[in-house]
Design a protein around this motif. Sequence first.
Motif, PDB file in Angstrom:
ATOM      1  N   SER A  63       8.869  38.195  -4.991  1.00 38.62           N
ATOM      2  CA  SER A  63       8.219  37.478  -3.895  1.00 38.62           C
ATOM      3  C   SER A  63       7.071  36.646  -4.466  1.00 38.62           C
ATOM      4  CB  SER A  63       7.697  38.461  -2.847  1.00 38.62           C
ATOM      5  OG  SER A  63       6.697  39.309  -3.402  1.00 38.62           O
ATOM      6  N   THR A 102       3.785  36.478  -4.084  1.00 39.55           N
ATOM      7  CA  THR A 102       2.579  37.136  -4.574  1.00 39.55           C
ATOM      8  C   THR A 102       2.850  37.910  -5.856  1.00 39.55           C
ATOM      9  OG1 THR A 102       1.812  37.368  -2.293  1.00 39.55           O
ATOM     10  CG2 THR A 102       0.671  38.662  -3.944  1.00 39.55           C
ATOM     11  N   ILE A 161       9.317  42.907  -4.436  1.00 39.13           N
ATOM     12  CA  ILE A 161       9.014  42.229  -3.174  1.00 39.13           C
ATOM     13  C   ILE A 161       7.811  42.886  -2.502  1.00 39.13           C
ATOM     14  CG2 ILE A 161       9.933  41.472  -0.949  1.00 39.13           C
ATOM     15  CD1 ILE A 161      11.454  40.346  -3.357  1.00 39.13           C
ATOM     16  N   GLU A 200       5.140  41.723   0.524  1.00 36.98           N
ATOM     17  CA  GLU A 200       4.760  40.712   1.513  1.00 36.98           C
ATOM     18  C   GLU A 200       3.438  41.115   2.151  1.00 36.98           C
ATOM     19  OE1 GLU A 200       6.325  38.067   1.630  1.00 36.98           O
ATOM     20  OE2 GLU A 200       8.388  38.435   0.971  1.00 36.98           O
ATOM     21  N   LEU A 222      -2.606  33.095  -2.491  1.00 40.45           N
ATOM     22  CA  LEU A 222      -1.872  34.351  -2.582  1.00 40.45           C
ATOM     23  C   LEU A 222      -2.824  35.491  -2.942  1.00 40.45           C
ATOM     24  CD1 LEU A 222       1.227  33.012  -4.552  1.00 40.45           C
ATOM     25  CD2 LEU A 222       1.184  33.692  -2.140  1.00 40.45           C
ATOM     26  N   ALA A 245      -1.912  42.817  -3.971  1.00 37.26           N
ATOM     27  CA  ALA A 245      -0.626  43.328  -4.447  1.00 37.26           C
ATOM     28  C   ALA A 245      -0.812  44.292  -5.607  1.00 37.26           C
ATOM     29  CB  ALA A 245       0.279  42.171  -4.869  1.00 37.26           C
ATOM     30  N   LEU A 247       9.943  29.621  -3.478  1.00 35.74           N
ATOM     31  CA  LEU A 247       9.636  30.771  -4.347  1.00 35.74           C
ATOM     32  C   LEU A 247       9.862  30.505  -5.837  1.00 35.74           C
ATOM     33  CD1 LEU A 247      10.937  33.824  -2.252  1.00 35.74           C
ATOM     34  CD2 LEU A 247       8.701  32.700  -2.208  1.00 35.74           C
TER      35      LEU A 247
END
Length: 292
Positions: free
Chosen positions: A35, A37, A94, A96, A105, A110, A168
């Motif tokens: 993803s 981030t 992934i 989100e 971001l 994350a 992406l």
Amino acid sequence: MGKIVRYIAVDGSAFIIACDSTDMVAEMERIHKTSATVTAALGRLITAASMMGDLLKGKDDSITLRLNGGGPAGDLIAVSDSDGNARAYVENKIVEIPLKSNGKLDVSGAVGTEGQLYVIKDFGMKEPYVGQTPIITGEIAEDITNYFATSEQTPSVCALGVLVNPDLTVKHAGGFIIQLLPGCEDSIIDIIEKNISTLPAVTTMLSDGMTADEIAVKAMQGIELDKLDESVMQYKCNCSKDRVERALLSTGIENLKEMANDTENTQVECHFCDKKYVFTPSEIEKLIKKSL
């Protein structure tokens, strides 16, 4: 392929390594299908690993950066050889999460900030060098800067950036590391601090068409430089069937016997490049005989 350049101040007071890692990070995203981030986080880490790998002296030396701050991305790992060729892996591809208030971001969200940055340097000796420092921000560049200052007692500045397209894919990626060398005078430090305070983001400079050379020179503007060298870097995995065989042997004879007794093939997937290696029961039998 990406490019790494190295410059040193003519008076030997400071050093900079800079790179355009766009192609390498793009290949990383293509393989892992991360993803946005996670692409930004892992892209920054592999860019740092590539530059730090390029600083190693031995042909067979390697460096591993491992980051786990307790965030939803889990473990992030990047490994580089001494030519700056690197590979990477992330536990959770992934993640989100909302953008930060400035619209960027949320890399630290994350990664997390409750954990350690591990730097493992393998010089081919019996035991590798392992350094570890607390994660400061989870934005990675600041954590690399803190590692150099704390673990290697080298005053440094690290800047990293990854710009992700709406689809992406990776638009730009790169970074630089400046290090002050012994005997660096205050006047040089003042120039570097002034440059850094006004320098655009790495991805902004790359978006403006600047090369790794031009970024290095701009970051060190006002200091006379000598170019040391340049090299290409790429996403490169060193996995092979022989390496996988050695890994299977290391699991022990009982595990191998279980695999051999299974009527289905054994499949092993490389975490770094997603390549799959298939072993038939008869091939596992041969490994058992090899281990006896």
